[in-house]
Design an enzyme around this catalytic site. Structure first.
Site, PDB file in Angstrom:
ATOM      1  CE  LYS A  39      -4.458   0.636   2.156  1.00 40.77           C
ATOM      2  NZ  LYS A  39      -5.152   0.573   3.430  1.00 40.77           N
TER       3      LYS A  39
HETATM    4  C1  E4P Z   1      -8.244   1.692   3.477  1.00 39.55           C
HETATM    5  O1  E4P Z   1      -7.743   0.660   3.053  1.00 39.55           O
HETATM    6  C2  E4P Z   1      -8.161   2.184   4.845  1.00 39.55           C
HETATM    7  O2  E4P Z   1      -7.576   1.187   5.652  1.00 39.55           O
HETATM    8  C3  E4P Z   1      -9.474   2.489   5.498  1.00 39.55           C
HETATM    9  O3  E4P Z   1     -10.571   2.072   4.744  1.00 39.55           O
HETATM   10  C4  E4P Z   1      -9.569   3.832   6.129  1.00 39.55           C
HETATM   11  O4  E4P Z   1     -10.821   3.988   6.722  1.00 39.55           O
HETATM   12  P1  E4P Z   1     -11.154   5.094   7.830  1.00 39.55           P
HETATM   13  O5  E4P Z   1     -11.460   6.362   7.113  1.00 39.55           O
HETATM   14  O6  E4P Z   1     -12.345   4.546   8.532  1.00 39.55           O
HETATM   15  O7  E4P Z   1      -9.929   5.214   8.694  1.00 39.55           O
END
Ligand code: E4P
Length: 219
Positions: free
Chosen positions: A86
């Protein structure tokens, strides 16, 4: 639409896996930090032993240069064949994505808040893009509009085979909306998966079946 679970909590990953509804996992630095100081490497390896599907592990939150992201990305990829790296959506992140993708390493470009960011990530070679719909909703911009735009743009471009992971999902309605919009994947926190299993009429129905059954046949 495929479902991933968005967490680094092993217990929740096991529960989602046992239900048979998820085929991948996404984590991020905030989620890893919640796991009691365990190293990301350890957590990702354990996740890979539970779920046989793409598992996103993010480069360090403090790594902002392409060189650093490339070096860390290679290490993450070595942990398991299902690992996806990522990478944050920045110019340096795109450079890193281009290099890692050319080495056959799958990248998930994250923190996508505009259609153009998704387009750039796809052009750089990302296997996945992660548009964050909940965080857009939080600032009064309809997140689902972004998902719809990216779905349309990718469908119009035969060169793009990047998958769209709808991220920052906050409730079951988000999941339904993303499925209807044509997202390839929604990555869903475990509590939202649990909410998705429930309907008050299901509970009422079970109670009535039990009552009627017991009235005639006993326990
Ligand atoms: C994406 O892969 C992130 O891990 C995640 O969806 C972030 O979500 P949040 O806005 O609830 O922190």
């Amino acid at each position: 639409m495929k479902l991933f679970v968005d967490t680094a909590k092993i217990e929740d990953i096991r529960k989602a896996e046992e239900m048979g509804v998820i085929c991948g996992v996404t984590t991020n630095p905030s989620l890893i930090a919640k796991e009691g100081g365990r190293s990301q490497e350890d957590v990702l390896k354990e996740i890979a032993s539970i779920v046989d599907g793409p598992i996103s592990g993010e480069v360090k939150a403090t790594t902002v240069d392409a060189e650093g992201m490339i070096a860390e990305g290679r290490e993450i990829a070595k942990l398991h064949e299902n690992m996806v790296v990522k990478i944050p959506m920045t110019a340096e992140g795109l450079k890193a994505t281009k290099v890692l993708a050319s080495e056959g390493i799958k990248c998930n470009v994250t923190l996508i808040f505009s259609a153009n960011q998704a387009l750039l990530a796809a052009k750089a070679g990302a296997a996945y893009v992660s548009p964050f719909l909940g965080r857009l909703d939080d600032v009064s911009q309809p997140g689902i509009d972004l998902i719809e735009s990216i779905v349309e743009i990718f469908a119009n471009d035969p060169e793009i085979d990047t998958e769209i992971i709808a991220a920052s999902i906050r409730n079951p309605i988000h999941v339904t909306d993303c499925a209807m919009a044509g997202a390839d994947i929604a990555t869903v926190p475990y509590p939202v998966i649990e909410q998705m299993t429930k309907h008050p009429l299901t509970d009422i129905g079970i109670e009535k079946f039990q009552k009627d059954y017991i009235a005639v046949f006993g326990k």
